[in-house]
Design a protein around this motif. Sequence first.
Motif, short mmCIF file in Angstrom:
data_model
loop_
_atom_site.label_atom_id
_atom_site.label_comp_id
_atom_site.label_asym_id
_atom_site.label_seq_id
_atom_site.Cartn_x
_atom_site.Cartn_y
_atom_site.Cartn_z
N SER A 61 0.84 -1.20 0.00
CA SER A 61 0.00 0.00 0.00
C SER A 61 0.87 1.25 0.00
O SER A 61 1.99 1.26 0.51
CB SER A 61 -0.92 0.02 1.22
OG SER A 61 -0.15 0.12 2.41
N ARG A 62 0.33 2.32 -0.57
CA ARG A 62 1.04 3.59 -0.63
C ARG A 62 0.32 4.64 0.20
O ARG A 62 -0.91 4.63 0.29
CB ARG A 62 1.17 4.06 -2.08
CG ARG A 62 1.94 3.07 -2.95
CD ARG A 62 2.15 3.61 -4.35
NE ARG A 62 2.90 2.67 -5.18
CZ ARG A 62 3.41 2.97 -6.36
NH1 ARG A 62 3.24 4.19 -6.86
NH2 ARG A 62 4.08 2.06 -7.05
N SER A 63 1.09 5.54 0.79
CA SER A 63 0.51 6.56 1.65
C SER A 63 0.99 7.95 1.28
O SER A 63 2.13 8.14 0.83
CB SER A 63 0.89 6.30 3.12
OG SER A 63 0.18 5.21 3.65
N LEU A 64 0.09 8.91 1.48
CA LEU A 64 0.43 10.32 1.33
C LEU A 64 0.19 10.99 2.68
O LEU A 64 -0.85 10.78 3.30
CB LEU A 64 -0.46 10.98 0.27
CG LEU A 64 -0.18 12.46 0.02
CD1 LEU A 64 1.15 12.65 -0.70
CD2 LEU A 64 -1.32 13.08 -0.79
N PHE A 65 1.18 11.76 3.14
CA PHE A 65 1.06 12.46 4.41
C PHE A 65 0.83 13.94 4.12
O PHE A 65 1.74 14.67 3.75
CB PHE A 65 2.32 12.23 5.25
CG PHE A 65 2.52 10.79 5.61
CD1 PHE A 65 1.90 10.25 6.72
CD2 PHE A 65 3.28 9.94 4.81
CE1 PHE A 65 2.04 8.91 7.04
CE2 PHE A 65 3.43 8.60 5.11
CZ PHE A 65 2.81 8.08 6.24
N LEU A 66 -0.40 14.37 4.30
CA LEU A 66 -0.82 15.72 3.98
C LEU A 66 -0.84 16.57 5.24
O LEU A 66 -1.37 16.15 6.27
CB LEU A 66 -2.21 15.69 3.34
CG LEU A 66 -2.84 17.01 2.95
CD1 LEU A 66 -2.05 17.71 1.85
CD2 LEU A 66 -4.30 16.80 2.52
N TYR A 67 -0.29 17.77 5.15
CA TYR A 67 -0.20 18.63 6.33
C TYR A 67 -0.19 20.08 5.89
O TYR A 67 0.01 20.41 4.72
CB TYR A 67 1.09 18.33 7.11
CG TYR A 67 2.34 18.74 6.35
CD1 TYR A 67 2.99 19.95 6.63
CD2 TYR A 67 2.87 17.93 5.34
CE1 TYR A 67 4.13 20.33 5.92
CE2 TYR A 67 4.00 18.30 4.64
CZ TYR A 67 4.61 19.50 4.92
OH TYR A 67 5.73 19.89 4.21
N SER A 68 -0.43 20.97 6.85
CA SER A 68 -0.20 22.40 6.65
C SER A 68 0.92 22.80 7.59
O SER A 68 1.22 22.09 8.55
CB SER A 68 -1.47 23.20 6.95
OG SER A 68 -1.84 23.05 8.31
N ASP A 69 1.53 23.94 7.31
CA ASP A 69 2.58 24.40 8.22
C ASP A 69 1.96 24.81 9.55
O ASP A 69 0.74 24.98 9.67
CB ASP A 69 3.36 25.56 7.60
CG ASP A 69 2.48 26.77 7.36
OD1 ASP A 69 2.27 27.55 8.30
OD2 ASP A 69 1.97 26.92 6.22
N LEU A 70 2.78 24.95 10.57
CA LEU A 70 2.29 25.22 11.91
C LEU A 70 1.46 26.50 11.97
O LEU A 70 0.40 26.54 12.59
CB LEU A 70 3.47 25.30 12.89
CG LEU A 70 3.11 25.71 14.33
CD1 LEU A 70 2.06 24.78 14.92
CD2 LEU A 70 4.38 25.72 15.20
N ARG A 71 1.95 27.55 11.33
CA ARG A 71 1.22 28.82 11.39
C ARG A 71 -0.19 28.68 10.79
O ARG A 71 -1.17 29.18 11.34
CB ARG A 71 2.00 29.91 10.66
CG ARG A 71 1.51 31.32 10.94
CD ARG A 71 2.34 32.36 10.20
NE ARG A 71 2.05 33.69 10.67
CZ ARG A 71 2.64 34.28 11.69
NH1 ARG A 71 3.60 33.62 12.35
NH2 ARG A 71 2.32 35.51 12.07
N SER A 72 -0.29 27.98 9.67
CA SER A 72 -1.60 27.77 9.04
C SER A 72 -2.51 26.94 9.94
O SER A 72 -3.73 27.20 10.03
CB SER A 72 -1.43 27.08 7.69
OG SER A 72 -0.71 27.90 6.80
N PHE A 73 -1.95 25.96 10.61
CA PHE A 73 -2.72 25.13 11.54
C PHE A 73 -3.27 26.00 12.68
O PHE A 73 -4.45 25.91 13.04
CB PHE A 73 -1.84 24.02 12.10
CG PHE A 73 -2.54 23.09 13.06
CD1 PHE A 73 -3.34 22.06 12.59
CD2 PHE A 73 -2.37 23.23 14.43
CE1 PHE A 73 -3.98 21.20 13.47
CE2 PHE A 73 -3.00 22.37 15.32
CZ PHE A 73 -3.81 21.35 14.84
N LEU A 74 -2.43 26.86 13.21
CA LEU A 74 -2.86 27.74 14.30
C LEU A 74 -3.93 28.73 13.83
O LEU A 74 -4.88 29.03 14.56
CB LEU A 74 -1.66 28.50 14.87
CG LEU A 74 -0.60 27.65 15.56
CD1 LEU A 74 0.59 28.52 15.97
CD2 LEU A 74 -1.17 26.94 16.78
#
Length: 270
Positions: A97-110
């Motif tokens: 299986s293949r995975s993608l780890f999607l995130y936003s930078d810390l400032r955007s998260f805050l």
Amino acid sequence: PAFIWHSAFCCSTLLLRAIDAEGINLSLREPTAFGSLAEAKRSRHPVAAGAQWWLRMMATVLRLYDRPFADRESVTIKPTNFCNNLIGDAMGAMSVSRSLFLYSDLRSFLISIVKKRETGRAFARRLFSTLAADSTFAADIPPRALFHMTDLQIAAAAWLMQMAAFREALARFPEARARSLDAAVFLADPKRTLAAVDGHLNLGLGTAHIESVVDGPLFARDAKDERSEFDAARRRSEASDVEAAFGASLDQIVAWAAKTWPKLLPLEPL
């Protein structure tokens, strides 16, 4: 199945809907069984890390979710971010299986936390308290210090715990199976990014589907509420409003996080 693991408030629902194509790829959003498995693991009921019976159970659940509605249709699963403690188990149980780890930078998260006001702050504390059971990260913070931390510091720590889990998975699995993606990169160039995601997850969407979905209504509506208009420009506008009111506080929290856990900032984009 392929997986999209995420850190919340990073356009994961938009991405999942963008790659949903009848007869080609079936997107599953936050399947219920994943939440049950994640909580079972946290409660050690009676899960032993790496136990073969646990991996067999994971594989059984994943094979059931991997049943498509059409021949040769792939399946992509996006668990809730409260299930990120299952990353290693799910990828270990499904060896290709293949995975993608999607995130936003810390400032955007805050910024997303601030935008949601009390609901966002409560979410951040619930996320922190849940993820604290998954690793030793929170254990390194003295209990007395936790009571002195602000809501946004707690939110930053929760974001950092997720980044730690992503980094561990990216180090454990080869690049062919695990890649990361910054939501800002996705929003800045959705066609190129979707083509890269299509290739990495081996979905077979093709250029025609990607162009039609990006040029269509999906990217002009709220991914979680189709009745509401929402696009990248509005997202930037709302973020600017938060910056104008809380910019100094955000600066302090980001600086504090970078000083306290420097190795966890940032991830490399896809």
